[in-house]
Scaffold this motif. Sequence first.
Motif, PDB file in Angstrom:
ATOM      1  N   GLY A 190      -3.614  -7.462  13.593  1.00 51.74           N
ATOM      2  CA  GLY A 190      -2.516  -8.030  13.795  1.00 51.74           C
ATOM      3  C   GLY A 190      -1.317  -7.206  14.323  1.00 51.74           C
ATOM      4  O   GLY A 190      -1.444  -6.337  14.841  1.00 51.74           O
ATOM      5  N   PRO A 191      -0.043  -7.596  13.640  1.00 50.05           N
ATOM      6  CA  PRO A 191       1.070  -6.912  14.152  1.00 50.05           C
ATOM      7  C   PRO A 191       1.430  -5.546  13.697  1.00 50.05           C
ATOM      8  O   PRO A 191       2.212  -4.820  14.524  1.00 50.05           O
ATOM      9  CB  PRO A 191       2.260  -7.776  13.451  1.00 50.05           C
ATOM     10  CG  PRO A 191       1.508  -8.455  12.236  1.00 50.05           C
ATOM     11  CD  PRO A 191       0.300  -8.682  12.651  1.00 50.05           C
ATOM     12  N   ALA A 192       0.771  -4.860  12.593  1.00 50.32           N
ATOM     13  CA  ALA A 192       0.701  -3.715  12.198  1.00 50.32           C
ATOM     14  C   ALA A 192      -0.111  -2.805  13.015  1.00 50.32           C
ATOM     15  O   ALA A 192      -1.301  -2.868  12.927  1.00 50.32           O
ATOM     16  CB  ALA A 192       0.415  -3.547  10.769  1.00 50.32           C
ATOM     17  N   PRO A 193       0.551  -1.620  13.666  1.00 49.64           N
ATOM     18  CA  PRO A 193      -0.264  -0.966  14.315  1.00 49.64           C
ATOM     19  C   PRO A 193      -1.390  -0.014  13.747  1.00 49.64           C
ATOM     20  O   PRO A 193      -2.461   0.396  14.210  1.00 49.64           O
ATOM     21  CB  PRO A 193       0.798  -0.003  15.488  1.00 49.64           C
ATOM     22  CG  PRO A 193       1.863  -0.083  14.520  1.00 49.64           C
ATOM     23  CD  PRO A 193       2.043  -1.364  13.973  1.00 49.64           C
ATOM     24  N   ALA A 194      -0.829   0.441  12.596  1.00 49.62           N
ATOM     25  CA  ALA A 194      -1.461   1.423  11.656  1.00 49.62           C
ATOM     26  C   ALA A 194      -1.194   1.187  10.190  1.00 49.62           C
ATOM     27  O   ALA A 194      -0.646   2.172   9.643  1.00 49.62           O
ATOM     28  CB  ALA A 194      -1.471   2.918  12.313  1.00 49.62           C
ATOM     29  N   PRO A 195      -1.503   0.130   9.683  1.00 52.10           N
ATOM     30  CA  PRO A 195      -0.941  -0.373   8.468  1.00 52.10           C
ATOM     31  C   PRO A 195      -1.328   0.777   7.239  1.00 52.10           C
ATOM     32  O   PRO A 195      -2.635   1.226   7.353  1.00 52.10           O
ATOM     33  CB  PRO A 195      -1.573  -1.568   8.037  1.00 52.10           C
ATOM     34  CG  PRO A 195      -2.743  -1.722   8.964  1.00 52.10           C
ATOM     35  CD  PRO A 195      -2.467  -1.083   9.970  1.00 52.10           C
ATOM     36  N   TYR A 196      -0.407   0.969   6.349  1.00 52.65           N
ATOM     37  CA  TYR A 196      -0.537   1.843   5.447  1.00 52.65           C
ATOM     38  C   TYR A 196      -0.415   1.094   3.937  1.00 52.65           C
ATOM     39  O   TYR A 196       0.577   0.472   3.899  1.00 52.65           O
ATOM     40  CB  TYR A 196       0.515   2.982   5.384  1.00 52.65           C
ATOM     41  CG  TYR A 196      -0.135   4.005   4.330  1.00 52.65           C
ATOM     42  CD1 TYR A 196      -0.546   5.227   4.593  1.00 52.65           C
ATOM     43  CD2 TYR A 196       0.417   3.975   2.947  1.00 52.65           C
ATOM     44  CE1 TYR A 196      -0.918   6.284   3.708  1.00 52.65           C
ATOM     45  CE2 TYR A 196       0.153   5.065   1.995  1.00 52.65           C
ATOM     46  CZ  TYR A 196      -0.406   6.180   2.561  1.00 52.65           C
ATOM     47  OH  TYR A 196      -0.864   7.162   1.490  1.00 52.65           O
ATOM     48  N   VAL A 197      -1.163   0.952   3.165  1.00 55.36           N
ATOM     49  CA  VAL A 197      -0.903  -0.019   1.924  1.00 55.36           C
ATOM     50  C   VAL A 197      -0.599   0.915   0.880  1.00 55.36           C
ATOM     51  O   VAL A 197      -1.800   1.797   0.324  1.00 55.36           O
ATOM     52  CB  VAL A 197      -2.457  -0.912   1.508  1.00 55.36           C
ATOM     53  CG1 VAL A 197      -2.445  -1.724   0.493  1.00 55.36           C
ATOM     54  CG2 VAL A 197      -2.734  -1.861   2.848  1.00 55.36           C
ATOM     55  N   ASN A 198       0.139   0.630  -0.081  1.00 52.72           N
ATOM     56  CA  ASN A 198       0.421   1.347  -1.212  1.00 52.72           C
ATOM     57  C   ASN A 198      -0.073   0.812  -2.371  1.00 52.72           C
ATOM     58  O   ASN A 198      -0.234   1.359  -3.419  1.00 52.72           O
ATOM     59  CB  ASN A 198       1.911   1.548  -1.385  1.00 52.72           C
ATOM     60  CG  ASN A 198       2.729   2.681  -0.556  1.00 52.72           C
ATOM     61  OD1 ASN A 198       2.078   3.681  -0.323  1.00 52.72           O
ATOM     62  ND2 ASN A 198       3.676   2.058   0.281  1.00 52.72           N
ATOM     63  N   ASP A 199      -0.049  -0.389  -2.634  1.00 54.79           N
ATOM     64  CA  ASP A 199      -0.288  -1.333  -3.879  1.00 54.79           C
ATOM     65  C   ASP A 199      -1.109  -2.584  -3.612  1.00 54.79           C
ATOM     66  O   ASP A 199      -1.004  -3.232  -2.476  1.00 54.79           O
ATOM     67  CB  ASP A 199       0.964  -1.427  -4.641  1.00 54.79           C
ATOM     68  CG  ASP A 199       1.068  -1.818  -6.019  1.00 54.79           C
ATOM     69  OD1 ASP A 199      -0.230  -1.655  -6.735  1.00 54.79           O
ATOM     70  OD2 ASP A 199       1.800  -2.410  -6.614  1.00 54.79           O
ATOM     71  N   LEU A 200      -1.583  -3.085  -4.700  1.00 55.67           N
ATOM     72  CA  LEU A 200      -2.201  -4.401  -4.521  1.00 55.67           C
ATOM     73  C   LEU A 200      -2.377  -4.999  -6.046  1.00 55.67           C
ATOM     74  O   LEU A 200      -1.992  -4.267  -6.983  1.00 55.67           O
ATOM     75  CB  LEU A 200      -3.590  -4.332  -3.997  1.00 55.67           C
ATOM     76  CG  LEU A 200      -4.671  -3.680  -4.339  1.00 55.67           C
ATOM     77  CD1 LEU A 200      -5.325  -4.230  -5.851  1.00 55.67           C
ATOM     78  CD2 LEU A 200      -5.860  -3.476  -3.542  1.00 55.67           C
ATOM     79  N   ALA A 201      -2.248  -6.428  -6.137  1.00 55.67           N
ATOM     80  CA  ALA A 201      -2.051  -7.099  -7.282  1.00 55.67           C
ATOM     81  C   ALA A 201      -2.718  -8.308  -7.231  1.00 55.67           C
ATOM     82  O   ALA A 201      -2.747  -9.061  -6.192  1.00 55.67           O
ATOM     83  CB  ALA A 201      -0.591  -7.203  -7.642  1.00 55.67           C
ATOM     84  N   ARG A 202      -3.099  -8.933  -8.191  1.00 55.13           N
ATOM     85  CA  ARG A 202      -4.011 -10.038  -8.418  1.00 55.13           C
ATOM     86  C   ARG A 202      -3.056 -11.236  -8.584  1.00 55.13           C
ATOM     87  O   ARG A 202      -2.028 -10.979  -8.963  1.00 55.13           O
ATOM     88  CB  ARG A 202      -4.748 -10.232  -9.607  1.00 55.13           C
ATOM     89  CG  ARG A 202      -5.841 -11.541  -9.680  1.00 55.13           C
ATOM     90  CD  ARG A 202      -6.665 -11.517 -11.056  1.00 55.13           C
ATOM     91  NE  ARG A 202      -6.120 -11.343 -12.283  1.00 55.13           N
ATOM     92  CZ  ARG A 202      -5.771 -12.840 -12.570  1.00 55.13           C
ATOM     93  NH1 ARG A 202      -6.114 -13.829 -12.148  1.00 55.13           N
ATOM     94  NH2 ARG A 202      -4.958 -12.671 -14.026  1.00 55.13           N
ATOM     95  N   ILE A 203      -3.159 -12.437  -7.791  1.00 56.49           N
ATOM     96  CA  ILE A 203      -2.349 -13.462  -7.761  1.00 56.49           C
ATOM     97  C   ILE A 203      -2.825 -14.417  -9.135  1.00 56.49           C
ATOM     98  O   ILE A 203      -4.164 -15.133  -8.887  1.00 56.49           O
ATOM     99  CB  ILE A 203      -2.474 -14.352  -6.593  1.00 56.49           C
ATOM    100  CG1 ILE A 203      -1.821 -13.556  -5.418  1.00 56.49           C
ATOM    101  CG2 ILE A 203      -1.212 -15.416  -6.612  1.00 56.49           C
ATOM    102  CD1 ILE A 203      -2.153 -13.975  -4.203  1.00 56.49           C
ATOM    103  N   PRO A 204      -2.096 -14.458 -10.262  1.00 56.22           N
ATOM    104  CA  PRO A 204      -2.682 -15.096 -11.163  1.00 56.22           C
ATOM    105  C   PRO A 204      -2.956 -16.782 -10.982  1.00 56.22           C
ATOM    106  O   PRO A 204      -2.156 -17.203 -10.028  1.00 56.22           O
ATOM    107  CB  PRO A 204      -1.386 -14.979 -12.402  1.00 56.22           C
ATOM    108  CG  PRO A 204      -1.019 -13.822 -11.973  1.00 56.22           C
ATOM    109  CD  PRO A 204      -1.100 -13.822 -10.480  1.00 56.22           C
ATOM    110  N   GLY A 205      -3.824 -17.436 -11.787  1.00 61.29           N
ATOM    111  CA  GLY A 205      -4.050 -18.866 -11.348  1.00 61.29           C
ATOM    112  C   GLY A 205      -4.846 -19.128  -9.948  1.00 61.29           C
ATOM    113  O   GLY A 205      -5.075 -20.073  -9.570  1.00 61.29           O
TER     114      GLY A 205
END
Length: 370
Positions: free
Chosen positions: A328-343
């Motif tokens: 997509g729009p990010a040429p080289a994405p770097y992910v720092n964190d993730l979290a569950r979406i409750p419900g």
Amino acid sequence: MSGTLGALSGIALGPAAARAAASTPRTQGWQAVPAPGSTPAAQLRRIAAAGPALAWAVGEEGLGTSSPARALAMVWNGSAWSKTDLSPLAYPGRLTDVAGVCADAAWSVGSPTGGASPLLRWDGTTWREAAFPGRGEPDVRLSAVAVGADRRVWVTGTRDGSNRLLHRDGRQWQWLDPLPAPGVNLYRVVLRTPDEVWVCGDQAAGGGWTGFVARWNGSWTVLPPLTGLRQTIADVHAVAADDVWAVGNEFGVGGPPGRPGNPILRHWDGTAWNQVDAGFPLGSLSSIAGDAQGRPAWISAWNHQDQTRSTYLRHDAGTWTVVRGPAGPAPAPYVNDLARIPGTSGYWSSGMTRAVPYPPTEAYTERFDA
């Protein structure tokens, strides 16, 4: 140490690296979600969700320019991210963590500026500074925050020269007993139950540093150090006292300038730390999130050998499998964190559009919908 970001190159890959690069990981369910309004370079360091219609992400903007970087905060209203106005705050520096379970139980902490660390509370519209014991004292530093379903708040910090937990029971704040370990930096605090808290980071050892994990359940239990040198544990997920996952990175001894670290994926079985294959040899693991039942579910990662899409590990039937994010729009994405979406069965991740915190890098998020 933890938090060092940058594009790293010039590495000679061995046979194991070549095999990993030749594998074809799955692409599954992740989509890019615009997070507009930040000033490059910007990144979102942490993300938290109260449900499908409310989430928060924090970090910094204006990196790599002649002006000092500024705190960045965004809020999700169920359909779009919007930048939160932080101008009423006297605090200019970056925000390092965020946690929340509802509109009136969300908190954020930031890096020290002017000799003090801020503690922020969401008022339903924006972030406001909150009072706590030791606020404004020059030796007080706050690093991470967690909020339970009961709205009790847990913050990692230092006071009087010792690492401690700062706890809010719903009415008042209290600093708990010092962590019985010297030379520790803490980067995460995670709740397993309302009264069981896990922390992780690194500890000075042998001229370097090694991964660190400990538990608080009325008193401290420090787990044995992980084997290795120049390690940082970025996140921890505890299913039980004898079933704990730790993720991070390790730089080892020596190596050519600019060498990226190796991902750390370890499992504590109550007796020892066991090494688990992360699926690629060069890079890092930054965050781990569980499912609604508390089982390990997703890990966010950075694969140095293939930066064209974000990288995750998914836990399925006892095995971790590499999963790629969207093109997509990010040429080289770097992910720092993730979290569950409750419900829901969904997850958020946050980071930046490139692995280097210099313009034109922008704030970035992805969402997983099962």
